[in-house]
Every structure is written in structure tokens, then in C-alpha cells.
Design an enzyme around this catalytic site. Sequence first.
Site, PDB file in Angstrom:
ATOM      1  N   ASP A 210       0.832  -1.203   0.000  1.00 55.86           N
ATOM      2  CA  ASP A 210       0.000   0.000   0.000  1.00 55.86           C
ATOM      3  C   ASP A 210       0.872   1.261   0.000  1.00 55.86           C
ATOM      4  OD1 ASP A 210      -2.303   1.833   0.867  1.00 55.86           O
ATOM      5  OD2 ASP A 210      -3.280  -0.119   0.887  1.00 55.86           O
ATOM      6  N   HIS A 241      -3.635   5.800   3.883  1.00 59.98           N
ATOM      7  CA  HIS A 241      -4.338   4.615   3.397  1.00 59.98           C
ATOM      8  C   HIS A 241      -3.671   3.327   3.879  1.00 59.98           C
ATOM      9  CE1 HIS A 241      -5.947   1.836   0.247  1.00 59.98           C
ATOM     10  NE2 HIS A 241      -7.020   2.599   0.352  1.00 59.98           N
ATOM     11  N   ASN A 336     -14.144   0.400  -5.949  1.00 60.70           N
ATOM     12  CA  ASN A 336     -15.343   1.175  -5.572  1.00 60.70           C
ATOM     13  C   ASN A 336     -15.888   1.972  -6.725  1.00 60.70           C
ATOM     14  OD1 ASN A 336     -15.584   0.700  -2.680  1.00 60.70           O
ATOM     15  ND2 ASN A 336     -13.503   1.460  -2.729  1.00 60.70           N
ATOM     16  N   SER A 397     -11.197  -1.237  -0.082  1.00 61.75           N
ATOM     17  CA  SER A 397      -9.858  -1.163   0.518  1.00 61.75           C
ATOM     18  C   SER A 397      -9.903  -1.520   1.988  1.00 61.75           C
ATOM     19  CB  SER A 397      -9.314   0.265   0.408  1.00 61.75           C
ATOM     20  OG  SER A 397      -8.851   0.522  -0.876  1.00 61.75           O
TER      21      SER A 397
END
Lengths: 455, 107
Positions: A210, A241, A336, A397
Site C-alpha cells: 500500500d 491509506h 469502488n 480497501s
Amino acid sequence: MAKKTNGSSGGSSSNGVSSSVEELLLAAMERGDDSLETGRYLVTFKEGASEDGLRSLGTTQGMRVADARDFEDQAATLENVGDADALVFPEINVALIGGEAAQERSMNAQFEIASDSPIESIDPEYFQFAAQYAQLAEPTTTGSAEFLRGFLQATEIIAKEMRINGYGNGHSQVELEEEIQVLGATWGLNACKVPPSVRSGVGIKVAVLDTGFDLGHPDFAGRPIASRSFVGQPVQDLNGHGTHCTGTACGPKAPAGTTPRYGIGFRSSIFIGKVLTNSGSGTMAGVLAGMNWAIANKCAVISMSLGAPIGVQPAYTAAGQAALNNNCLIIAAAGNHAGPTGAPANSPTVMAVASLDSTLRPASTSAFGKIDISGPGVNIFSSWPRPTRYRTISGTSMATPHVAGCAALWAETSPNMRGITLWRKLEQTARRFPPFFPPYPPKHPRVGAGLVQAP
Amino acid sequence: MFTRGFFIVLLFQALVADQQSAITTNTAMSESKKWIVTTTGERDLDEVRQDLTKKGFKVEQVLDQIGCLTGSASEEVAHQLRSMPGIADVSPDADIQLPPADDPVTW
């Protein structure tokens, strides 16, 4: 990144007038400073005295002074003030002073201001965050109420499901009571039955590919963390994130204070592969390099909350197969974009995760098609880089590290529980719920096998 | 006279043609793109790397665990690689971008 400039002392400064927010944040973290101060100072001049003030900074204090009026429309950009020690905004009677320049002249909040000085006050400059960050930084009363409401909704749905399924016996009551006892965890962890699990993920390597991780986050103090960057930036996460996803998959069993439990594999070994920059961007080449690294390190679980809305990529499929061959499992977010599952989750060798809300409905934005399993992904509370520490956000996520964390708990149950065996176990034990019951061919295109469950 | 004039014209045309071909080659060379090469796993990765280099592919990473190589080359070179033994796929590298950090919904 803004270029570094030299202060009047001649050395390069991490809290100079032209330092970027990233540099200031990194410097604050290195200082272990939770005060939200940037290290720079704001000097406020007395009304109508900014001209005198500007002069006094230059003449009395011997600073190099930049003036906002020298910029077009007075839109001074801090990166462009070069080696100035101070930047004056005459319209608002304020000047920004670099940390070193202020320190050299003992200019701080305790600075004694002479009565005839054009200076009204000297105050530390504070980091500014979007309202949402500050509001969600700590689990406030409102946050707890929301969390409890979400929990109650989830238990109602589960109760309804038990009645529909003919489980309406004493057993369901026991289960409900068990769930009520585990308040103090996020709705996501409760929905996955994490708190009652005796597993901790001990001995299981979990890789999170990530934006990196806040290596100094207090909730992870003492945890062994292996890390590697594939994007030419330090692993330290300035995006957030990666820290959020790692928190869900590997966070602590009992965070300090009133913070609810938000992490699953609290004794797992953490492997941080920074494959996305602090601005959240990356390339497939960098992501593949991270996958290669995680497999080489024999990480049983590889969590990837990233992707692109593109077709199946043969390289990702090869990486997924290599993972399975090496007793590893790649778990990836479907996306998404409310469209077909993106890459790498759309590869047949990679486990694709959809997102559910606290009423166990798929999130409206959750991608669909090739979905293998679901996880909690709406209003998920988890860790965030200091000084914010915690934040609530949504997405596949966030669903993905729930599956990765549960996978680590399952992997702990047996050394044979790896690769494709682990994949099958996660699907077999997933909670089916209305209206997504079988028969549907073999997995539902919105929720896959159902909601992931801890052992 | 006629022969000499004709020869000069031919020479001139040849020169122009040569220049044009040089321009074409330069254009192709400058349009170097990033590629992901997936191998079949049947050949030694180092051999594949050497073959790719010979074809004009600039290898940047050899990912031994997953049998992939990354690097840059022109479209033409990439196209040629697809028929090479041991190569399963050659695809353009793709960008990944998370939504902004202050966005409440992420990937």
C-alpha cells in the site's frame, strides 16, 4: 516535493518557510511531537504596523524577508520564497517565520515584546487538517453512538437471518449474547466474529502492499515490522491509506484508552511493502515488485487494497499463481467504481473482496462480477498516521484487510492452512446472509461466498 | 550528360530516403513505453532477460518469484517479443491511483 532552501544559518532546514507539509510532518514525527505544531511561528503585527514590522524583521532581526505583494495577486506559494527566513502577508498583518530563524532569535511564544514594537504576538504555527480528520481523530461520544447504532443494526440483521434459517433456538440467543459481550470492538470486527476468536495470527507473516505505514504509531510500539519501499520514497506513510489498512489486518488487541479494538491479527508479523507513493499513485511494475518481495518472504497472507478498473492482467494472474504455489494467498480489493471488478482482484488466482455496510448490504459503490468473499468496508475505524492517529473511512480497501486479518487467524490454526487450502477455508466458513443465499452459481456476483468469519 | 544527371537524381533520392528512414527510426526509438513481460515459466529467467536485451528491450526489473520482467521498449520491439519462446504475455504497464486522502471513500 518542494525544494529545500537554506536558512540564514546556512544549513538546510526541515521547518523553513519554504518547507513542504510533508517535510514538516516528517520533522514533527522525528521530534516525537504530538502537539500539532509545525515548528514555524506566526508573528502578528499591531494594526497598521505591518510596514514597520516588515522593516523590523529585516533591519532589527536581520532576516531575509519575502513579501506576499511581490507575488501575482498576492498568491504567495511557500515553495517559491526561496531562502527567505520570513514571509510577510501585509493584508492580514501576519508574518510566517521559519523554525530555525525564529530559534536563532529566541522568537517563540515566550518572546518578550517591547511596548513600542510593531509586533502584537508570536504564536506557533499548527498543522491544518480537513475538518473530517479532526472530527474523527478520536472516538468521540458521537462516534461511539454511531458505532453502537451500527452494531445494533448488525445484530438485528443476524437475528433476523437466524429466524429465517430456522436457527431460532436457544443457540441464537447465546450467540447474540456473545456478540453483545464483545462491545469495545469496531462493528467490522464484531461482524467477522473476531473478538471471541482465540487466534492472534502469531507466527503468520502478513504483507500489506500500500502507501506504507506510520512506523512510529504508538499502537504498534514493539511490534516487529519488516518494510521495503518500491516507489523511491521512505516507507513512512504520509498518505494514511496504508496505515489504515495495516491497522485493520494487524492492529492491537487492546489499544490505549477508550479506543475500540480495530485490528485482527494482533500478533502477526507485519510486512509493509510501499508500492504506492504518498499521493496514492503507483504503477503495475512497482506493485508487481512488491508482490514478488512478499512471496520471496513467504508471507502467508498478502493484502492489496489497490487496483485499477482494467481487464485481467496476465502478470497479476501469474503473481497470484506464484503466491499459491509458494503457500501464500493474495487478497485484493474489488474496487469502488460500481463496475466490474478491477485488477488485480479480477485475476482468477487472486481472491477478490467486496465491501458490506453494517446492515450487511453490499456498498453501493462496491465493484461486482468476479467476487470471492466480502468484508466490512463502510465506516471503518482504524489507525491513521500521527498526529491524527485514527480515522473512519470506507471502501473495498477497508474490506480487504478484514479478510486478510481473518486469513492470518485461520493460517495460525494449521501449518497446512495455506494457499488454496486457506482460500477454500475462508469461502467455506464465510457467513451467508439474505438475500444472497445459495443457490447461486457458485458465488454471488456481489458478495461472493459471503461475509468473512474468524476461526 | 543524361546518364550523369540521372545518376545525381538517383543519388539525391537515395539520400532523402535514407534521411526519412532515419527519421522514422528515431520516432520509433523515442516512443519508448513501459512494459510488463510475463513468462511461461518454461525457460530460465536470466536467458529470457538476455534475449529481451538483444531484441532492444531495456530490462528494469527481473521478478524471479512471479516470473515477470519489467522495462521499456518501442511498440515494435514489444510486438516482436510476443512471439518469442518462453513469453506468455507482453502488456503495457498501467497506472494505479487512489482517490485523494481526504476522500471518505477510497479504492
